[in-house]
Design an enzyme around this catalytic site. Structure first.
Site, short mmCIF file in Angstrom:
data_model
loop_
_atom_site.label_atom_id
_atom_site.label_comp_id
_atom_site.label_asym_id
_atom_site.label_seq_id
_atom_site.Cartn_x
_atom_site.Cartn_y
_atom_site.Cartn_z
N ASP A 283 0.86 -1.19 0.00
CA ASP A 283 0.00 0.00 0.00
C ASP A 283 0.89 1.24 0.00
O ASP A 283 1.93 1.24 0.66
CB ASP A 283 -0.89 -0.02 1.26
CG ASP A 283 -2.10 0.88 1.16
OD1 ASP A 283 -1.93 2.09 0.98
OD2 ASP A 283 -3.23 0.37 1.27
N GLY B 69 -4.82 4.90 2.86
CA GLY B 69 -4.83 3.91 3.94
C GLY B 69 -4.05 4.39 5.15
O GLY B 69 -3.55 5.52 5.17
N ARG C 210 -30.45 1.08 -0.97
CA ARG C 210 -29.14 0.50 -1.27
C ARG C 210 -28.95 -0.79 -0.47
O ARG C 210 -29.62 -1.02 0.53
CB ARG C 210 -28.02 1.48 -0.87
CG ARG C 210 -27.96 2.73 -1.73
CD ARG C 210 -27.51 2.42 -3.16
NE ARG C 210 -27.47 3.62 -3.97
CZ ARG C 210 -28.49 4.11 -4.68
NH1 ARG C 210 -29.67 3.49 -4.66
NH2 ARG C 210 -28.35 5.20 -5.40
N TYR D 96 -15.50 6.16 -12.54
CA TYR D 96 -15.10 5.14 -11.56
C TYR D 96 -15.57 3.75 -12.02
O TYR D 96 -14.79 2.80 -12.09
CB TYR D 96 -15.70 5.50 -10.19
CG TYR D 96 -15.59 4.38 -9.18
CD1 TYR D 96 -14.35 3.93 -8.75
CD2 TYR D 96 -16.75 3.77 -8.66
CE1 TYR D 96 -14.25 2.89 -7.81
CE2 TYR D 96 -16.66 2.76 -7.74
CZ TYR D 96 -15.41 2.31 -7.31
OH TYR D 96 -15.32 1.28 -6.40
N ASN E 72 -4.75 5.24 -11.90
CA ASN E 72 -4.58 4.40 -10.70
C ASN E 72 -5.37 3.09 -10.80
O ASN E 72 -4.86 2.02 -10.47
CB ASN E 72 -5.05 5.18 -9.45
CG ASN E 72 -4.37 4.69 -8.19
OD1 ASN E 72 -3.19 4.29 -8.21
ND2 ASN E 72 -5.09 4.69 -7.09
N HIS F 42 -19.18 7.89 2.75
CA HIS F 42 -20.18 6.83 2.90
C HIS F 42 -21.25 7.18 3.94
O HIS F 42 -20.97 7.87 4.92
CB HIS F 42 -19.48 5.50 3.22
CG HIS F 42 -18.67 5.02 2.05
ND1 HIS F 42 -17.35 4.64 2.14
CD2 HIS F 42 -18.99 4.92 0.74
CE1 HIS F 42 -16.90 4.31 0.93
NE2 HIS F 42 -17.87 4.47 0.06
N ASP G 74 -27.64 8.90 -9.51
CA ASP G 74 -27.99 8.07 -8.35
C ASP G 74 -29.28 7.31 -8.67
O ASP G 74 -30.36 7.89 -8.68
CB ASP G 74 -28.27 8.98 -7.13
CG ASP G 74 -27.15 8.96 -6.12
OD1 ASP G 74 -26.23 8.14 -6.25
OD2 ASP G 74 -27.21 9.78 -5.18
N ALA H 145 -7.10 1.16 -5.11
CA ALA H 145 -7.78 1.95 -6.15
C ALA H 145 -8.30 3.22 -5.50
O ALA H 145 -8.30 3.35 -4.28
CB ALA H 145 -8.97 1.16 -6.73
N GLN I 234 -26.70 15.62 4.71
CA GLN I 234 -27.64 15.96 3.65
C GLN I 234 -28.13 14.68 3.00
O GLN I 234 -27.32 13.77 2.72
CB GLN I 234 -26.94 16.81 2.59
CG GLN I 234 -26.57 18.20 3.08
CD GLN I 234 -26.13 19.08 1.94
OE1 GLN I 234 -25.37 18.66 1.08
NE2 GLN I 234 -26.64 20.30 1.91
N1 LIG Z 1 -16.05 0.96 0.05
C1 LIG Z 1 -17.01 0.52 -0.77
O1 LIG Z 1 -18.20 0.62 -0.48
C2 LIG Z 1 -16.63 -0.15 -2.07
C3 LIG Z 1 -17.67 -0.60 -2.90
C4 LIG Z 1 -17.33 -1.24 -4.10
C5 LIG Z 1 -15.99 -1.44 -4.43
N2 LIG Z 1 -15.01 -0.98 -3.61
C6 LIG Z 1 -13.62 -1.21 -3.99
O2 LIG Z 1 -12.96 -1.84 -2.91
C7 LIG Z 1 -11.59 -1.44 -2.87
C8 LIG Z 1 -11.25 -0.98 -1.47
O3 LIG Z 1 -12.12 0.06 -1.07
P1 LIG Z 1 -11.96 0.75 0.36
O4 LIG Z 1 -13.25 1.31 0.75
O5 LIG Z 1 -11.28 -0.19 1.27
O6 LIG Z 1 -10.99 1.95 -0.03
P2 LIG Z 1 -9.77 2.58 0.77
O7 LIG Z 1 -9.45 3.89 0.15
O8 LIG Z 1 -10.03 2.56 2.24
O9 LIG Z 1 -8.59 1.55 0.46
C9 LIG Z 1 -7.86 1.58 -0.74
C10 LIG Z 1 -6.40 1.41 -0.36
O10 LIG Z 1 -5.62 1.37 -1.55
C11 LIG Z 1 -4.46 2.17 -1.35
N3 LIG Z 1 -4.01 2.64 -2.66
C12 LIG Z 1 -4.68 3.44 -3.53
N4 LIG Z 1 -3.93 3.66 -4.62
C13 LIG Z 1 -2.76 2.98 -4.44
C14 LIG Z 1 -1.58 2.83 -5.23
N5 LIG Z 1 -1.43 3.47 -6.39
N6 LIG Z 1 -0.59 2.06 -4.75
C15 LIG Z 1 -0.71 1.43 -3.55
N7 LIG Z 1 -1.81 1.54 -2.76
C16 LIG Z 1 -2.82 2.32 -3.21
C17 LIG Z 1 -4.90 3.28 -0.43
O11 LIG Z 1 -3.81 3.87 0.28
C18 LIG Z 1 -5.86 2.54 0.50
O12 LIG Z 1 -5.18 2.00 1.61
C19 LIG Z 1 -11.44 -0.38 -3.95
O13 LIG Z 1 -10.87 -1.00 -5.09
C20 LIG Z 1 -12.85 0.06 -4.24
O14 LIG Z 1 -12.99 0.51 -5.56
C21 LIG Z 1 -15.30 -0.33 -2.44
#
Ligand SMILES: NC(=O)c1ccc[n+]([C@@H]2O[C@H](COP(=O)([O-])OP(=O)(O)OC[C@H]3O[C@@H](n4cnc5c(N)ncnc54)[C@H](O)[C@@H]3O)[C@@H](O)[C@H]2O)c1
Length: 333
Positions: A36, A41, A224, A145, A96, A193, A288, A79, A209
């Site tokens: 990471d 994170g 949802r 996205y 990314n 969220h 939405d 991501a 909101q």
């Molecule tokens: N949270 C949701 O409701 C949700 C829903 C659908 C899909 N997702 C997918 O789940 C995954 C995780 O989501 P999350 O909520 O834990 O997000 P988050 O932002 O908490 O975690 C993503 C992590 O990836 C790391 N990161 C981002 N770009 C990076 C890079 N270039 N190199 C190394 N590390 C990198 C960030 O530092 C972070 O720790 C994502 O791919 C997101 O698209 C999330």
């Protein structure tokens, strides 16, 4: 490093869902290597396994981590995930989320790693034609996205044909809640969220909101599918094990199949926090959909996965416990 335990590289493992998955993998007997760059994170969220700080865009660094820890699989969470930001700055998201994922796949191919579990999203479906959404619902994203996630999904069968990388694309609905032991939780900045934002409103830390209360739903607010992060984490372990066992690649919806409205979330948070939640109505946000929820039967049948936190209050309770005990989240990086 644990040479006799099976190592899994978890990109984005310092993030919300990745940190919970690291815990689940570790509990299931895997050695976890979190990769990471801490862009979103937290170092404190890495409580299971080893930590490598690096960027997924650096394919050489990913390959070096795979090699050093003798990894046999990658679970790819890293991501960006803010829909609004993806519309404003699509190139950052393509770089990314698409180029980054391809860079990870490149590293895997260079190290002959054959198993890839990918964080996809219900945003790949776009505006639903029918609900609940099954995996065969058309995928027509309505924002950058969703497009970036779909682009990676579409690359996977090609990579599989050429390099025998078996893959599982897990399409999460709305990830929610926190580790039931409250050692991990959600700490996004800014927080986008609904459940954490509603909790912040309940404790007076922020305003809330509601984007539209005139949707064609029973109470006028959007419906949802909130899926507990620990249930998501468990699905990753199962998806990986199914991949290894069957060698069958595929996509799976991860949701409960039971939608809840924004107002139901507000009521649940009010009940559990024990305070009324102040909120105001704002205009609808473009893109939405009124109703979005999963048909999770494929994951149930093929991964033998069933959400343990199936009701909203139990999800909100774990989120509240995390925020109550960690008022400043992880408290900085
Ligand atoms: N949270 C949701 O409701 C949700 C829903 C659908 C899909 N997702 C997918 O789940 C995954 C995780 O989501 P999350 O909520 O834990 O997000 P988050 O932002 O908490 O975690 C993503 C992590 O990836 C790391 N990161 C981002 N770009 C990076 C890079 N270039 N190199 C190394 N590390 C990198 C960030 O530092 C972070 O720790 C994502 O791919 C997101 O698209 C999330």
């Amino acid at each position: 490093m644990a040479a006799n335990r099976r190592s899994v590289l978890v990109t984005g493992g310092a993030g919300y869902i990745g940190s919970h998955a690291a815990k689940a993998l570790s509990r299931a007997g895997y050695h976890v290597v979190v990769f990471d760059n801490l862009a979103a994170g937290h170092r404190q969220a890495v409580r299971y396994g080893d930590f490598v700080q690096g960027d997924i865009g650096d394919s050489g660094a990913v390959a070096a981590a795979l090699k050093r820890y003798h990894c046999f699989a990658v679970i790819h969470f890293a991501a960006f995930l803010d829909v609004g930001e993806s519309v404003r700055d699509p190139l950052r998201y393509y770089r990314n989320n698409v180029a980054g994922a391809l860079s990870v796949l490149d590293a895997m191919v260079s190290q002959s790693i054959k198993f890839f579990v990918f964080s996809s999203t219900c945003a790949t479906y776009g505006e639903p034609i029918e609900t609940p959404i099954t995996e065969s619902h058309p995928q027509q994203p309505i924002n950058a996205y969703g497009e970036t996630k779909l682009a990676v999904e579409r690359a996977l069968p090609h990579v599989e044909r050429a390099h025998e990388v078996r893959w599982s694309a897990l399409r999460y609905f709305n990830a929610a809640g926190a580790d039931p032991d409250a050692e991990l939780g959600e700490d996004h900045s800014p927080e986008i969220h609904l459940i954490p934002r509603t909790i912040f409103a309940a404790i007076g830390a922020d305003g809330l909101q509601v984007y539209g209360d005139d949707y064609p739903t029973p109470d006028g607010t959007c419906l949802r599918d909130y899926i507990h992060v620990t249930d998501l984490a468990d699905a990753h372990v199962r998806a990986l094990e199914a991949l290894v066992e069957t060698g069958k690649s595929g996509a799976y919806n991860l949701g409960t199949g039971h939608p809840h409205s924004v107002r139901e979330v507000i009521d649940s948070v009010g009940r559990i926090v024990g305070r009324p939640v102040p909120w105001t109505v704002a205009p609808r946000r473009p893109g939405d959909p009124a109703v979005l929820y999963a048909a999770p039967q494929k994951a149930e049948a093929e991964l033998h996965w069933k959400p343990r936190f199936a009701d909203l209050d139990s999800i909100v309770r774990t989120a509240w416990e995390w925020h109550r005990t960690h008022p400043h989240g992880y408290g900085g990086k």
